[in-house]
Every structure is written in structure tokens, then in C-alpha cells.
Design a protein around this motif. Structure first.
Motif, PDB file in Angstrom:
ATOM      1  N   SER A 151      14.798   1.106  16.018  1.00  0.00           N
ATOM      2  CA  SER A 151      13.687   1.635  15.221  1.00  0.00           C
ATOM      3  C   SER A 151      14.103   1.851  13.764  1.00  0.00           C
ATOM      4  O   SER A 151      15.267   2.074  13.454  1.00  0.00           O
ATOM      5  N   GLY A 152      13.099   1.813  12.894  1.00  0.00           N
ATOM      6  CA  GLY A 152      13.348   2.009  11.473  1.00  0.00           C
ATOM      7  C   GLY A 152      12.557   3.185  10.938  1.00  0.00           C
ATOM      8  O   GLY A 152      13.007   4.310  10.940  1.00  0.00           O
ATOM      9  N   GLY A 153      11.336   2.911  10.495  1.00  0.00           N
ATOM     10  CA  GLY A 153      10.498   3.956   9.929  1.00  0.00           C
ATOM     11  C   GLY A 153      10.266   3.752   8.449  1.00  0.00           C
ATOM     12  O   GLY A 153      10.751   2.794   7.831  1.00  0.00           O
ATOM     13  N   ALA A 154       9.547   4.688   7.869  1.00  0.00           N
ATOM     14  CA  ALA A 154       9.139   4.556   6.471  1.00  0.00           C
ATOM     15  C   ALA A 154      10.321   4.481   5.515  1.00  0.00           C
ATOM     16  O   ALA A 154      10.259   3.804   4.489  1.00  0.00           O
ATOM     17  N   HIS A 155      11.414   5.158   5.826  1.00  0.00           N
ATOM     18  CA  HIS A 155      12.538   5.235   4.888  1.00  0.00           C
ATOM     19  C   HIS A 155      13.646   4.224   5.181  1.00  0.00           C
ATOM     20  O   HIS A 155      14.753   4.327   4.643  1.00  0.00           O
ATOM     21  N   PRO A 248      13.502   2.431  -3.936  1.00  0.00           N
ATOM     22  CA  PRO A 248      12.973   3.701  -3.436  1.00  0.00           C
ATOM     23  C   PRO A 248      13.414   3.964  -2.006  1.00  0.00           C
ATOM     24  O   PRO A 248      13.793   3.043  -1.271  1.00  0.00           O
ATOM     25  N   ALA A 249      13.341   5.214  -1.600  1.00  0.00           N
ATOM     26  CA  ALA A 249      13.583   5.538  -0.193  1.00  0.00           C
ATOM     27  C   ALA A 249      12.503   4.921   0.670  1.00  0.00           C
ATOM     28  O   ALA A 249      12.756   4.505   1.807  1.00  0.00           O
ATOM     29  N   ALA A 250      11.260   4.854   0.145  1.00  0.00           N
ATOM     30  CA  ALA A 250      10.146   4.293   0.906  1.00  0.00           C
ATOM     31  C   ALA A 250       9.089   3.764  -0.049  1.00  0.00           C
ATOM     32  O   ALA A 250       8.878   4.316  -1.130  1.00  0.00           O
ATOM     33  N   ILE A 251       8.446   2.666   0.363  1.00  0.00           N
ATOM     34  CA  ILE A 251       7.224   2.183  -0.292  1.00  0.00           C
ATOM     35  C   ILE A 251       6.265   1.811   0.831  1.00  0.00           C
ATOM     36  O   ILE A 251       6.484   0.848   1.563  1.00  0.00           O
ATOM     37  N   GLU A 252       5.199   2.592   0.966  1.00  0.00           N
ATOM     38  CA  GLU A 252       4.215   2.378   2.029  1.00  0.00           C
ATOM     39  C   GLU A 252       2.855   2.052   1.417  1.00  0.00           C
ATOM     40  O   GLU A 252       2.517   2.558   0.350  1.00  0.00           O
ATOM     41  N   MET A 253       2.087   1.212   2.131  1.00  0.00           N
ATOM     42  CA  MET A 253       0.753   0.873   1.647  1.00  0.00           C
ATOM     43  C   MET A 253      -0.266   0.980   2.774  1.00  0.00           C
ATOM     44  O   MET A 253       0.044   0.679   3.936  1.00  0.00           O
ATOM     45  N   MET A 254      -1.467   1.422   2.422  1.00  0.00           N
ATOM     46  CA  MET A 254      -2.600   1.484   3.351  1.00  0.00           C
ATOM     47  C   MET A 254      -3.812   0.873   2.671  1.00  0.00           C
ATOM     48  O   MET A 254      -4.017   1.077   1.471  1.00  0.00           O
ATOM     49  N   ASP A 255      -4.633   0.141   3.451  1.00  0.00           N
ATOM     50  CA  ASP A 255      -5.851  -0.421   2.873  1.00  0.00           C
ATOM     51  C   ASP A 255      -7.029   0.516   3.089  1.00  0.00           C
ATOM     52  O   ASP A 255      -6.894   1.609   3.670  1.00  0.00           O
ATOM     53  N   VAL A 277      -3.788   2.349  -1.257  1.00  0.00           N
ATOM     54  CA  VAL A 277      -2.931   3.383  -1.818  1.00  0.00           C
ATOM     55  C   VAL A 277      -1.477   3.018  -1.534  1.00  0.00           C
ATOM     56  O   VAL A 277      -1.154   2.420  -0.499  1.00  0.00           O
ATOM     57  N   LEU A 278      -0.642   3.370  -2.476  1.00  0.00           N
ATOM     58  CA  LEU A 278       0.792   3.125  -2.377  1.00  0.00           C
ATOM     59  C   LEU A 278       1.493   4.473  -2.396  1.00  0.00           C
ATOM     60  O   LEU A 278       1.219   5.320  -3.245  1.00  0.00           O
ATOM     61  N   ILE A 279       2.363   4.700  -1.410  1.00  0.00           N
ATOM     62  CA  ILE A 279       3.203   5.894  -1.401  1.00  0.00           C
ATOM     63  C   ILE A 279       4.618   5.451  -1.747  1.00  0.00           C
ATOM     64  O   ILE A 279       5.199   4.621  -1.041  1.00  0.00           O
ATOM     65  N   VAL A 280       5.134   5.966  -2.841  1.00  0.00           N
ATOM     66  CA  VAL A 280       6.492   5.625  -3.269  1.00  0.00           C
ATOM     67  C   VAL A 280       7.310   6.905  -3.284  1.00  0.00           C
ATOM     68  O   VAL A 280       6.958   7.867  -3.972  1.00  0.00           O
ATOM     69  N   GLU A 281       8.402   6.913  -2.525  1.00  0.00           N
ATOM     70  CA  GLU A 281       9.279   8.087  -2.506  1.00  0.00           C
ATOM     71  C   GLU A 281      10.647   7.694  -3.045  1.00  0.00           C
ATOM     72  O   GLU A 281      11.239   6.698  -2.605  1.00  0.00           O
ATOM     73  N   LEU A 282      11.126   8.497  -3.973  1.00  0.00           N
ATOM     74  CA  LEU A 282      12.419   8.279  -4.620  1.00  0.00           C
ATOM     75  C   LEU A 282      13.311   9.470  -4.320  1.00  0.00           C
ATOM     76  O   LEU A 282      12.851  10.616  -4.385  1.00  0.00           O
ATOM     77  N   HIS A 373       4.997  -1.054   5.862  1.00  0.00           N
ATOM     78  CA  HIS A 373       6.171  -0.741   5.056  1.00  0.00           C
ATOM     79  C   HIS A 373       6.274  -1.833   3.981  1.00  0.00           C
ATOM     80  O   HIS A 373       6.924  -2.860   4.181  1.00  0.00           O
ATOM     81  N   ALA A 374       5.598  -1.626   2.864  1.00  0.00           N
ATOM     82  CA  ALA A 374       5.473  -2.677   1.860  1.00  0.00           C
ATOM     83  C   ALA A 374       6.822  -3.083   1.281  1.00  0.00           C
ATOM     84  O   ALA A 374       7.036  -4.246   0.940  1.00  0.00           O
ATOM     85  N   GLY A 375       7.739  -2.137   1.174  1.00  0.00           N
ATOM     86  CA  GLY A 375       9.018  -2.418   0.537  1.00  0.00           C
ATOM     87  C   GLY A 375       9.841  -3.468   1.244  1.00  0.00           C
ATOM     88  O   GLY A 375      10.574  -4.220   0.608  1.00  0.00           O
ATOM     89  N   ASP A 376       9.745  -3.544   2.585  1.00  0.00           N
ATOM     90  CA  ASP A 376      10.520  -4.560   3.301  1.00  0.00           C
ATOM     91  C   ASP A 376       9.626  -5.538   4.063  1.00  0.00           C
ATOM     92  O   ASP A 376      10.094  -6.264   4.932  1.00  0.00           O
ATOM     93  N   GLY A 377       8.329  -5.564   3.730  1.00  0.00           N
ATOM     94  CA  GLY A 377       7.443  -6.574   4.297  1.00  0.00           C
ATOM     95  C   GLY A 377       7.129  -6.410   5.771  1.00  0.00           C
ATOM     96  O   GLY A 377       6.735  -7.374   6.431  1.00  0.00           O
ATOM     97  N   ASN A 378       7.280  -5.202   6.292  1.00  0.00           N
ATOM     98  CA  ASN A 378       7.015  -4.958   7.719  1.00  0.00           C
ATOM     99  C   ASN A 378       5.550  -4.534   7.881  1.00  0.00           C
ATOM    100  O   ASN A 378       5.172  -3.413   7.545  1.00  0.00           O
ATOM    101  N   LEU A 379       4.730  -5.448   8.391  1.00  0.00           N
ATOM    102  CA  LEU A 379       3.293  -5.230   8.528  1.00  0.00           C
ATOM    103  C   LEU A 379       2.962  -4.563   9.857  1.00  0.00           C
ATOM    104  O   LEU A 379       3.563  -4.877  10.883  1.00  0.00           O
ATOM    105  N   HIS A 380       1.973  -3.667   9.822  1.00  0.00           N
ATOM    106  CA  HIS A 380       1.442  -3.068  11.047  1.00  0.00           C
ATOM    107  C   HIS A 380      -0.081  -3.179  11.043  1.00  0.00           C
ATOM    108  O   HIS A 380      -0.798  -2.178  10.940  1.00  0.00           O
ATOM    109  N   PRO A 381      -0.613  -4.412  11.171  1.00  0.00           N
ATOM    110  CA  PRO A 381      -2.069  -4.552  11.215  1.00  0.00           C
ATOM    111  C   PRO A 381      -2.629  -3.933  12.499  1.00  0.00           C
ATOM    112  O   PRO A 381      -2.041  -4.067  13.580  1.00  0.00           O
ATOM    113  N   LEU A 382      -3.743  -3.239  12.377  1.00  0.00           N
ATOM    114  CA  LEU A 382      -4.416  -2.627  13.515  1.00  0.00           C
ATOM    115  C   LEU A 382      -5.709  -3.400  13.752  1.00  0.00           C
ATOM    116  O   LEU A 382      -6.628  -3.368  12.925  1.00  0.00           O
TER     117      LEU A 382
END
Length: 487
Positions: A151-155, A248-255, A277-282, A373-382
Motif C-alpha cells: 500500500s501507498g497512500g496520498a503521501h 511535495p509530500a502529496a499532490i491529490e486531485m478531485m474532479d 481541486v488540487l491538494i498540495v502538501e509540502l 494521486h496526481a503526483g505519481d499518476g495513480n488514478l482511482h476512477p469511480l
């Protein structure tokens, strides 16, 4: 009572205690699926061992009787990886949830597999340390399950996956022997059996102790929320942030559809009218974070962000993350049923793949909410559908499979962190050649020649360990008899 319960039940009751052996069909229904409810199977027996030695004895009893067995943690998996075997034993690890040791000098912890991911960080926090992998389900998912799925996660963008933070494992082999992989330092010489085990989805044995690397809590953390009028603008911001040399520690995106669901579920109050929206954590040293925060703000503004928020304290940071971390469950507010998919594409292909998913959704009339997880291209389409319509489920599955095909076509993968399990086994040959699959099977057979450890997972056909590798010219006998399906 079924045959397995009659033959193995008394022996397992002596090992784990009668109260921890479950044979009642109604009680067993609790364990018939993991977080992916589309696949269900009730085990013949479930046992809840309390110690590594009990796990070893249970596995040895199963191996001696030729009975399949499957390990289960918290049951939060999303690929059917912990799906039970109808004629087998489900070994539930939830009683083994102790943090056995925290070593702040060596920055490591030793934990049992049933301990939750977040509990490790909480135990390490008084020492100024934390456990970096953080799946969205970290409050409930188990470390043993994290090991099985890598497992990975947002960070994980900055901190890496489970495999980068586990330095040793005590395991029970498929024959019922207790042994160790790795030496706890992460620098053992020789073949990387530890790396082979992590991410093997429970097919090579069962972890009973996990040695994890702990990371210092960063001096400073900044969490930004940027809103865009198009997904393309958000994607441009992601590429430009990485292109600027910022990690960044994380770059997440939601449509927009995912945002709608999150608002309905948790009232996260993201900016109105956002298509993305983009969530960027540093995080890191305070001076470095200050400079990178200013740079990320400027990049997002150039890309077209119409509103940027920065969390002022831990409460505001948690509020920003609430919408993202609740996204999967939140979709239930806007759709009776949905398929959670998990694929990976190169960052440079994000725009093309998201556009193709939008086209696929429009052509099929099936809504797709994107959380990733936009930063590493890991898509989670629902993929959303109404399970009251008999035709809707298969149509959604078709769209879900087409999304995986898109990932492969663009140089990506059919899974980033959810695993293959039973759900995506049929897609594996689209990504790997027959020789690749045979090589993987040889590794599996080296650990489990009897094929009893979590059978039916990952591989699309039930190749047995005694068979000569190569393309089959006739159906496998189990396929011919109708007991298994060949894709």
C-alpha cells in the motif's frame, strides 16, 4: 456442518480455542468479502489466532489436510485479495494487533500484522516519529494488509510505498514454518525475498511480525487547496510543480463529480464552481517549506487557479484532507453502487487519459468520478451505476476495464496499490507476456508448491506447480470440469 468444519474444526479449536473458530454460516457471512463487495464467497471455517505460533499451527494443519487457506486483516482491500475459499479456512489476523516495540534510536518499530496503520504513527508520535505510508483507510486498515498489497497512500509521492518502510518480516510459510525475511536493517545481502513477499497479495505466506522504519515528524507542514475551472488546468499545475524540481509530500486531485460526493457526505466546503481541486502538501525544514509554498502558489496561479487556500493550523489541514480521504465512501451519496478502479499512468499522460475517460463516460452514459494521486499518476476512477438495473453492473465493468486498457496503452499499469486479487486477474495478460506470467508462477511455486496459500488470486488461469511452463494446448482439467473459469 460442512466437511472442512468436521475434519479440521476440532484441531483448530485446540490451537486457537473454541471461541475463536467460527463455523456458523451466519457468522461466516461477515467474512465473505473485503471492501470490494462485488466478489463474495463464504469460507468453510474462520479462525482467529492470537499469536504467531498459533498461525503456524493452523497453517500446518491446513497443509497436512490439503485444505486451502487465506489470510485476512481488516478487510478493507479493494481487489478481492482476501476473498475466502469456499472449501478452505480463513485465517483472520485481527486479534494480533499489538505494537511490540518502539526503538526511537534505530527509528524502527516491531508490530503485529493486525495493528492499524494509524496506530503505529500514534505509538511513535511521543518520540517525534511517524510511520509514513498512509492509505486513505489508515484509521482501520491493518499493517499486514498493507504488506500484502504494498500500500501507498496520498503521501507516497515523497515517502514511498510500504516496501520502502518494511525492513523485516516474521512469516509463516505455506508449510506452516515460522521464519524471518530481512534482518530489520533493510540492507541484507542476497536475493530480495523481503521485496518479493511485500505486494505478493498473501500468496507466498502470512506475515506475523512486521519491522517498520519510522520517519522523523517534519519541522513544518503546509497544505494548499487550489481550485480550477478545468481538469486540464489542474493537470498543468501538477506537471509544472514537478517540472520545477519541487517534490511535495502529496499532490491529490478531485474532479467535480468527486467534489459533489464529498460535499454531500462531509460538507468539506471546497471552493464553489470547481471543476477540479488540487491538494498540495509540502513538508520539511521550515525555510524550505516557506520557499516551496510560495513557488507552488505562483505555479497554480499561472495555471489558472481562481482560489488558493492555505491551512493555518492542524484543524484546517484536517478539514482540507477530509474531502479527499472520504471520497470513496462519499460516492455512495450520489450513486447506489460504484466500482473503485486503480490504475497508473505516467504524469505526462494524465491529461490525455483523463480526456479519454471523459469521452468513454460520455459515449457509455456512465458517470465516472475521478480521485487520484496526481503526483505519481495513480488514478482511482469511480465508475457509478445503479445495481437495481441488471444490465448496469456489466456495463460499468466494461467501462472499468476500458479504463485499465487506457492505462496500459499509455505505458502504465493495471494497479498502483489496490492489487490484482480476483478482480483484475483477467487483465494481467494484457500487461505481461506468457513468459512473464510463467516466471511469476515459478516464484510463487517456490514458496507454495502445493498451491494452498490464497489460491485463485492474481493469475488468470490456475496453473499448477507441477506443470511445464508454456501455452496450454488443452483446457486445464479444473476448467474443463467447470470448477474454474479461464479468461
Amino acid at each position: 456442518m460442512n466437511r472442512i468444519a468436521t475434519e479440521l474444526g476440532p484441531a483448530l479449536a485446540r490451537i486457537c480455542g473454541p471461541a475463536h473458530v467460527i463455523s456458523d454460516p451466519m457468522e461466516l457471512a461477515t467474512y465473505e468479502c473485503d471492501g470490494l463487495t462485488a466478489h463474495r464467497c463464504r469460507p468453510a471455517l474462520a479462525v482467529l489466532p492470537a499469536a504467531a505460533q498459533e498461525v503456524a499451527q493452523v497453517v500446518a494443519a491446513c497443509a497436512a489436510a490439503g485444505v486451502p487457506f487465506v489470510a485476512r486483516g481488516s478487510g478493507t482491500g479493494l481487489s478481492g485479495g482476501a476473498l475466502p475459499h469456499a472449501d478452505g479456512v480463513l485465517i483472520v489476523m485481527s486479534r494480533m494487533r499489538a505494537v511490540l516495540e518502539i526503538d526511537p534510536v534505530s527509528r524502527r518499530a516491531v508490530v503485529e500484522p493486525g495493528v492499524t496503520n494509524l496506530a503505529v504513527s500514534k505509538a511513535a508520535e511521543p518520540y517525534g516519529l511517524f510511520y509514513a505510508p498512509d492509505p486513505s483507510s489508515q484509521q482501520v486498515c491493518s499493517v499486514g494488509g498493507n504488506v500484502a498489497e504494498n500500500s501507498g497512500g496520498a503521501h507516497c509521492l515523497k515517502n514511498g510505498f510500504t516496501v520502502h518502510h518494511v525492513t523485516g518480516l516474521e512469516i509463516v510459510t505455506p508449510q506452516g514454518e515460522l521464519t524471518w525475511l530481512g534482518d530489520g536493517t533493510g540492507a541484507a545481502p542476497g536475493y530480495d525475498l523481503l521485496g518479493a513477499f511485500i505486494g505478493s497479495e498473501g500468496t507466498l505466506g502470512i506475515a506475523t511480525k512486521v519491522v517498520v522504519r519510522l520517519t522523523p515528524i517534519p519541522e513544518a507542514v503546509t497544505t494548499l487547496l487550489a481550485a480550477f475551472t478545468t481538469m486540464g488546468a489542474g493537470g498543468t499545475a501538477v506537471s509544472d510543480i514537478i517540472g520545477a524540481g519541487i517534490l511535495p509530500a502529496a499532490i491529490e486531485m478531485m474532479d467535480a463529480l468527486a467534489i459533489e460526493a464529498a460535499e454531500a457526505a462531509v460538507a468539506c466546503r471546497y471552493p464553489e464552481g470547481a471543476a477540479a481541486v488540487l491538494i498540495v502538501e509540502l513538508d520539511g525544514p521550515a525555510g524550505e517549506v516557506e520557499l516551496e509554498t510560495a513557488a507552488v502558489r505562483a505555479i497554480c496561479e499561472r495555471a489558472g487557479a481562481y482560489e488558493i487556500r492555505a491551512a493555518q493550523d492542524a484543524a484546517e489541514r484536517a478539514a482540507i484532507w477530509t474531502g479527499r480521504k472520504s471520497a470513496f465512501a462519499a460516492v455512495g451519496r450520489i450513486s447506489p453502487a460504484y466500482i473503485v478502479q486503480d490504475g497508473v499512468v505516467p504524469r505526462t499522460a494524465l491529461g490525455d487519459v483523463l480526456s479519454a475517460i471523459a469521452d468513454l463516460s460520455a459515449r457509455s452514459g456512465i458517470r465516472v468520478a475521478n480521485v487520484f494521486h496526481a503526483g505519481d499518476g495513480n488514478l482511482h476512477p469511480l465508475v457509478l451505476f445503479d445495481d437495481a438495473d441488471p444490465a448496469a453492473g456489466p456495463a460499468a465493468e466494461k467501462v472499468s476495464g476500458a479504463i485499465l486498457d487506457l492505462c496500459i496503452e499509455h505505458g502504465g499499469s493495471i494497479t498502483g496499490e489496490h492489487g490484482v486479487g480476483v478482480d483484475k486477474a483477467r487483465y494481467l495478460p494484457r500487461m505481461f507476456s506468457p513468459d512473464d506470467l510463467d516466471t511469476m508462477q515459478l516464484v510463487r511455486c517456490a514458496f507454495d508448491p502445493a498451491g494452498l496459500c490464497n489460491p485463485g488470486k492474481i493469475f488468470p488461469t490456475p496453473r499448477l506447480c507441477g506443470e511445464v511452463p508454456g501455452v496450454r494446448r488443452a483446457p486445464h482439467p479444473l476448467v474443463a470440469s467447470g470448477q474454474l473459469e479461464q479468461f
